[in-house]
Design a protein around this motif. Structure first.
Motif, PDB file in Angstrom:
ATOM      1  N   GLN A 515      38.907  19.266   1.383  1.00  0.00           N
ATOM      2  CA  GLN A 515      37.803  18.429   0.924  1.00  0.00           C
ATOM      3  C   GLN A 515      38.338  17.082   0.458  1.00  0.00           C
ATOM      4  OE1 GLN A 515      34.590  18.625   0.933  1.00  0.00           O
ATOM      5  NE2 GLN A 515      34.099  16.919  -0.434  1.00  0.00           N
ATOM      6  N   ARG A 516      39.405  17.156  -0.295  1.00  0.00           N
ATOM      7  CA  ARG A 516      39.993  15.942  -0.845  1.00  0.00           C
ATOM      8  C   ARG A 516      40.520  15.033   0.268  1.00  0.00           C
ATOM      9  NH1 ARG A 516      42.949  14.022  -5.465  1.00  0.00           N
ATOM     10  NH2 ARG A 516      44.632  12.739  -4.611  1.00  0.00           N
ATOM     11  N   ILE A 517      41.151  15.634   1.240  1.00  0.00           N
ATOM     12  CA  ILE A 517      41.688  14.833   2.336  1.00  0.00           C
ATOM     13  C   ILE A 517      40.576  14.093   3.064  1.00  0.00           C
ATOM     14  CG2 ILE A 517      42.823  14.951   4.589  1.00  0.00           C
ATOM     15  CD1 ILE A 517      44.570  17.201   3.452  1.00  0.00           C
ATOM     16  N   VAL A 518      39.511  14.800   3.359  1.00  0.00           N
ATOM     17  CA  VAL A 518      38.432  14.167   4.122  1.00  0.00           C
ATOM     18  C   VAL A 518      37.777  13.052   3.310  1.00  0.00           C
ATOM     19  CG1 VAL A 518      36.175  14.507   5.180  1.00  0.00           C
ATOM     20  CG2 VAL A 518      38.004  16.150   5.582  1.00  0.00           C
ATOM     21  N   GLU A 519      37.533  13.317   2.049  1.00  0.00           N
ATOM     22  CA  GLU A 519      36.906  12.273   1.229  1.00  0.00           C
ATOM     23  C   GLU A 519      37.790  11.038   1.141  1.00  0.00           C
ATOM     24  OE1 GLU A 519      33.694  14.534  -1.540  1.00  0.00           O
ATOM     25  OE2 GLU A 519      35.348  13.518  -2.538  1.00  0.00           O
ATOM     26  N   HIS A 520      39.062  11.285   1.002  1.00  0.00           N
ATOM     27  CA  HIS A 520      39.973  10.143   0.907  1.00  0.00           C
ATOM     28  C   HIS A 520      40.114   9.412   2.242  1.00  0.00           C
ATOM     29  CE1 HIS A 520      40.829  11.573  -3.073  1.00  0.00           C
ATOM     30  NE2 HIS A 520      41.645  10.553  -3.287  1.00  0.00           N
ATOM     31  N   LEU A 521      40.086  10.174   3.300  1.00  0.00           N
ATOM     32  CA  LEU A 521      40.134   9.527   4.622  1.00  0.00           C
ATOM     33  C   LEU A 521      38.919   8.634   4.821  1.00  0.00           C
ATOM     34  CD1 LEU A 521      41.316  11.980   7.416  1.00  0.00           C
ATOM     35  CD2 LEU A 521      42.470   9.986   6.436  1.00  0.00           C
TER      36      LEU A 521
END
Length: 546
Positions: A515-521
């Motif tokens: 989740q964190r990766i996608v939001e940051h991407l």
RNA sequence: GUUCCGGUAGCUCAGCUGGAUAGAGCAAUGCCCUUCUAAGGCAUCGGUCGGGGGUUCGAAUCCCUCCCGGAACGCCA
């Protein structure tokens, strides 16, 4: 999304309306100290005098009348009467999905409301190559055109080609002199001739093509004139293209004569009793329109002054239906502005039809000494030299960062050196870093996906700083366009880049939960889009790797 | 002499219609690469905002005056 400043202005002006029944210009600013809120207004203080009330009392009344807004977390009153706003996260949370949806259209505004604007800039005489001194105006005009276009103006970029008059005669005579010289005849240059090497090269080309056909030929001078103008216009266009500067219209001064527009404009002015004759010359009554004195438009020898065809030119622009005319000129023309504006008022009936933005002349230094720009000597440092040595991006960014009023000293030794500390790399590097980051994540199976943003993982101060800068972008475009101040956007680029670099150092993007990766991407992609777009508006490329 | 621009850190420049403790970059000093690009980050140092008056709750910002630098004051273009 609307700039938050505009949302707050509306809230405040409504409150002022209901509480005091007054209209006021409302100014929103960003406090330096974050504890004073995200944004604040001093409207209570500015109204204190007219309302004859203590500013804190006014502030309390205004706040009591403020409508609810989902974007305002809280409001407080501080100091002598500041109204401080704390903006709700929901406002900043709109920005990433909106950017990902609109892509490069994000930040495009309605400020211009489709007003048609003609921006004339550069307009270098086709008597030589374009040199450093012109580069600032070319960069300024091009970037302003891009920004105003983005802000919703209908922009025409125009270049006035001075292909008539004495300077062009001198050019033709200079070519002829070189041509004669090549044939072993007397090649004495005219008094105000042009000594650039292009002139000799052109003469050589003509010689190899046509031999001695133009020696002592009556039609020769027209031939040289045409070829001279064509040659330099081509060189100038190419240099400008490599500089990222293009035009919609190249307007020929000669065409004003050919189409009888100079004569008809003169008649137009005479018919309206705006001229008079004295000392054998015809004067224009510019002093009745704010100029210090009346100006000659037809000399006693019957020829026109520079002003006359220029009036015809601007009449032509007005007749083409532009709402606003903008001229970007070097400050050495400032004495000319009043008479031109006076003339334009005469023919348009409007006092503020023409807006002149003066830019201060750039002084160039090399090895500690000023390099004088002179077409006569033929030794001017050309834009071509600069592009070849320092690179288009560095030069464009250098000019874009400074207000037009700034007197700039350009140190060539410094500019030409491709130093890694050049500020343009700072911004470009931010962009390139994002690209590699996103590519890396994609290779691991992640992708940009704005569909389920929770923002739960975007709570770091570095991430929030980025969200704030992104949400400010539309407002920056609006301000830069309205004030015609390109450097505001350059300042923004620097700030956004700076926040990105801090973020990059502090916040690992890839090594985290899905989740964190996608939001940051998503956040990274949004920053990348805005960075790339704003660099583009400045005429600077956004490289994918460095 | 008149008009227009500028004077902010050692250097190049920001500073939003007057706002809260004047900011960046470069230069200087010290930290941070077994971790997504160190062309990066973090920290320190650095200021009588050209001088002097004034306007007001408050001035780098507005007014007056002086000093310094640049540009312009054509029946040139």
């Amino acid at each position: 999304m609307q700039p938050i400043e505009n949302i707050l202005k509306n809230l405040l002006s409504q409150a002022l309306q209901t509480a005091y029944d007054i209209d006021a210009d409302i100014h929103i600013e960003t406090p330096k100290d974050a504890s004073h809120g995200d944004l604040s207004s001093n409207v209570a203080m500015t109204q204190a005098r007219t309302l004859k009330t203590n500013p804190r009392t006014i502030a309390q009344t205004i706040v009591a009348h403020l409508d609810e807004s989902p974007y305002v977390e809280s409001v407080n009153i501080a100091g002598p009467g500041f109204i401080n706003f704390f903006i709700a996260d929901t406002f900043y949370h709109q920005v990433v999905p909106e950017i990902l949806e609109k892509q490069d259209a994000f930040g495009s505004g309605e400020t211009g409301q489709g007003q048609s604007v003609n921006i004339e800039y550069c307009s270098v005489n086709p008597t030589g190559s374009i040199h450093v001194g012109h580069a600032r105006g070319a960069a300024a005009g091009d970037s302003l055109a891009r920004i105003m276009d983005k802000a919703g103006y209908n922009v025409t970029r125009e270049y006035y080609v001075n292909d008539a008059g004495n300077q062009i005669d001198n050019l033709a005579k200079s070519i002829e002199a070189r041509y004669k010289e090549l044939h072993g005849h007397d090649g004495t240059m005219p008094k105000d001739g042009y000594f650039g090497k292009e002139i000799t090269e052109l003469a050589q080309t003509i010689k190899s093509k046509f031999g001695d056909a133009y020696l002592g030929n009556d039609a020769a001078i027209d031939f040289f004139r045409r070829h001279g103008v064509d040659l330099f216009l081509e060189i100038i266009k190419q240099d400008l293209a490599d500089y990222g500067v293009t035009f919609d219209v190249f307007f020929s001064e000669q065409s004003l004569y050919d189409d009888n527009e100079v004569q008809s404009t003169l008649t137009y002015l005479k018919d309206r009793n705006l001229t008079y004759e004295a000392d054998g010359a015809i004067f224009l009554k510019t002093s009745e329109y704010g100029d210090e004195k009346d100006r000659v438009i037809v000399k006693s020898d019957g020829t026109y002054t520079y002003l006359m065809p220029d009036i015809a030119y601007h009449k032509n622009k007005i007749d083409r239906g532009f709402d606003t005319l903008i001229n970007i000129l070097g400050s050495d023309h400032h004495g000319y502005v009043n008479r031109l504006q006076a003339a334009i008022e005469m023919i348009s009936g409007h006092t503020n039809k023409l807006e002149v933005n003066l830019l201060q002349i750039v002084r160039v230094f090399q090895e500690g000494e000023e390099v004088k720009m002179s077409k006569r000597s033929g030794r001017a440092i050309t834009l071509r030299d600069l592009i070849d040595d320092a690179g288009r991006d560095a030069i464009r960014y250098f000019f874009a960062r400074h207000s037009l009023n700034t007197h700039m000293d350009l140190d060539l030794d410094l500019a030409i050196r491709k130093s890694t500390d050049n500020p343009v790399f700072y911004a470009q590097y931010a962009h390139a870093r994002i690209i590699t980051l996103i590519n890396k994540a994609k290779s691991q199976g992640y992708d940009i996906d704005p569909s389920h943003m929770t923002y739960e993982t975007l709570k770091s101060s570095d991430a929030r700083a980025l969200l704030k800068w992104l949400s400010r972008y539309p407002g920056v475009i609006e301000e830069a366009a309205q004030k015609r101040e390109v450097h505001k956007l350059a300042n923004f680029v620097h700030s956004l880049s700076s926040s990105l670099h801090s973020f990059y150092s502090n916040v690992p993007v890839i090594k985290a939960s899905d989740q964190r990766i996608v939001e940051h991407l998503n956040l990274m992609e949004a920053v990348r889009i805005v960075l790339s777009q704003s660099l583009n508006l400045l005429g600077v490329s956004a490289p994918t790797s460095m």
